[in-house]
Design a protein around this motif. Structure first.
Motif: not given
Ligand code: 5AD
Ligand code: SF4
Length: 440
Positions: A52-53, A165, A268, A306, A338, A340, A342
């Protein structure tokens, strides 16, 4: 009969990986494996990974590095990588870490026994297909042994939302729901084994649409049917998307006592500009109205969420909108990250926010969330809650369990057994848990 082989399985990431690890261990059980708690004497090491990150994914390579000594000492040790890093990186994993023998994605782990046999014969074994067949239909029957009072149960996998994301639509594939009859059968089976609380899992669990008896069941219908199972006392579900929060599910929160008053509903961000760039397909205002409707149905429900800070293009004003949304909603608990970048996701093409700015925002946001979490916990003091006790606490005679609101609760009382649900008056709020005494 030959000696059982030993399997060491380590799980990273989300609750679905916890469930998958259980199922993978069961599949390998059919191939003669029993689980062991340490890699040192294992015949097979399996890492069930998270993509996921970036940090989560990179951790796998350093973890693999730590097994190099074991593999050199015992070349017949099988090392496998499962889960979302396996799906996303496939053969690349074997290139970067040649000692890896087996790579299996989340949709093909029913083929683990064959893959293990292949790896054991000295060939590299790789399967990252999204097969047409349903993996759960090709798994061995679940064991009958007694188990812990809480369990996860996957009812839906994959995601069609494509938030800009997120890797999930690529690693877990398109949204698929398991047939309701299968879910009910698995739930009844868990209850026979001592389970009293089931958390239904899905990357987009409230988008559940399980075929059954020629019909199409919503999550609400599934929850209501599960609530009729004697011996099943608590039902939870996670993770949900705001746009799939249908009226029947909101109503179930109001009138289905077995559905617990806790809802993880990630938003989010709180800025409409960022929500649009994230492809979330709703505004901050729509989310806030939704929370109001849910609270109208169940006023004491605890909301969790989240948050991503530092999404490409996020300005101070956008961040202020997120902080304002958090203040307006009031979270019982929340997770924040934070941003990230992907590989393969649309947002990865965009310029990053200055990492120092993003770090500072994350700190500020986490301080606010921590304060809300503390206040929510404090507000429990003096209230009576029901607690499902799961295990002994650190102090002698103490047991720990979860309240309906998912707070950890410690009670010192030697009449409490594992698996009991008891009324507890909360007397104290600590850093991460509550303490109380039995009522009546
Ligand atoms: N960067 C940071 N956080 C992310 N999440 C998902 N993708 C990313 C990413 N690229 C977070 C979201 C999601 C949670 C499971 O992980 O908040 O809800
Ligand atoms: Fe990822 Fe959740 Fe968005 Fe699906 S809904 S793309 S799983 S963040």
């Amino acid at each position: 009969m030959s000696e059982p082989k030993k399997l060491y399985i380590k799980t990273y990431g989300c609750q679905m990986n916890v469930y998958d690890s259980e199922r993978m261990a069961e599949a390998l059980g059919g191939a003669g494996y029993v689980e062991t708690a340490t890699p040192d004497d294992a015949d097979m090491i399996l890492l069930n990974t998270c993509h996921i990150r970036e940090k989560a994914a990179e951790k796998i390579y350093s973890e693999l590095g730590r097994f190099r000594g074991l593999k050199t000492a015992r070349p017949d040790l099988t090392i496998g990588v499962a889960g979302c890093v396996a799906q996303a990186e496939g053969e690349e994993i074997m290139r970067r870490q040649p000692m890896v023998d087996l790579v299996v994605g989340p949709q093909s782990y029913h083929r683990l026994p064959e893959l293990e046999a292949k790896a054991r014969s000295g060939e590299k074994a790789l399967d990252t297909d999204f097969p047409a067949e349903d993996k759960f239909e090709h798994m061995p029957a679940r064991p009958k042994a007694k188990r812990a009072p809480t369990a996860f149960l996957t009812v839906q996998e994959g995601c069609d939302k494509f938030c800009a994301f997120c890797v999930v639509p690529y690693t877990r594939g398109a949204e698929v729901s398991r047939p309701a009859a299968r879910v009910l059968a698995e739930a009844r089976d868990l209850v026979e084994r001592g389970v009293r609380e089931i958390t239904l899992l899905g990357q987009n669990v409230n988008a559940y649409h399980g075929a059954s008896d020629g019909g199409d069941w919503s999550l609400a219908r599934l929850v209501r049917e599960l609530a009729r199972v004697d011996g099943l006392d608590r039902i939870r579900y996670t993770t949900s998307h705001p746009n799939d929060m249908e009226d029947d599910l909101i109503a179930a929160h109001g009138d289905e006592p077995k559905l617990m008053p806790y809802l993880h509903l990630p938003v989010q961000a709180g800025s409409d500009r960022i929500l649009k760039a994230m492809n979330r397909k709703h505004t901050a205002e729509q989310y806030i109205r939704l929370i109001e409707r849910i609270r109208a149905a169940r006023p004491d429900i605890l909301i969790s969420g989240d948050f991503i800070v530092g999404f490409p293009g996020e300005t101070d004003a956008d961040f202020a909108d997120t902080m304002a949304l958090i203040r307006q909603v009031g979270y019982g608990t929340a997770y924040s990250f934070k941003y990230s970048a992907r590989p393969g996701t649309p947002a990865a093409e965009k310029a990053l926010v200055d990492p120092q700015v993003a770090d500072a925002r994350l700190q500020e946001l986490q301080a606010l969330l921590a304060e809300q979490q503390r206040a929510t916990q404090e507000s429990m003091v003096g209230r009576d809650v029901s607690v499902l006790f799961e295990k002994p606490g650190r102090q002698p005679g103490q047991m720990v369990g979860k309240s309906d609101y998912l707070h950890a609760v410690h009670v010192a009382d030697d009449t409490i057994a594992k698996g009991d649900i008891r009324r507890v008056r909360i007397t104290r709020s600590g850093t991460n848990s509550l303490a109380g005494t039995l009522v009546g």
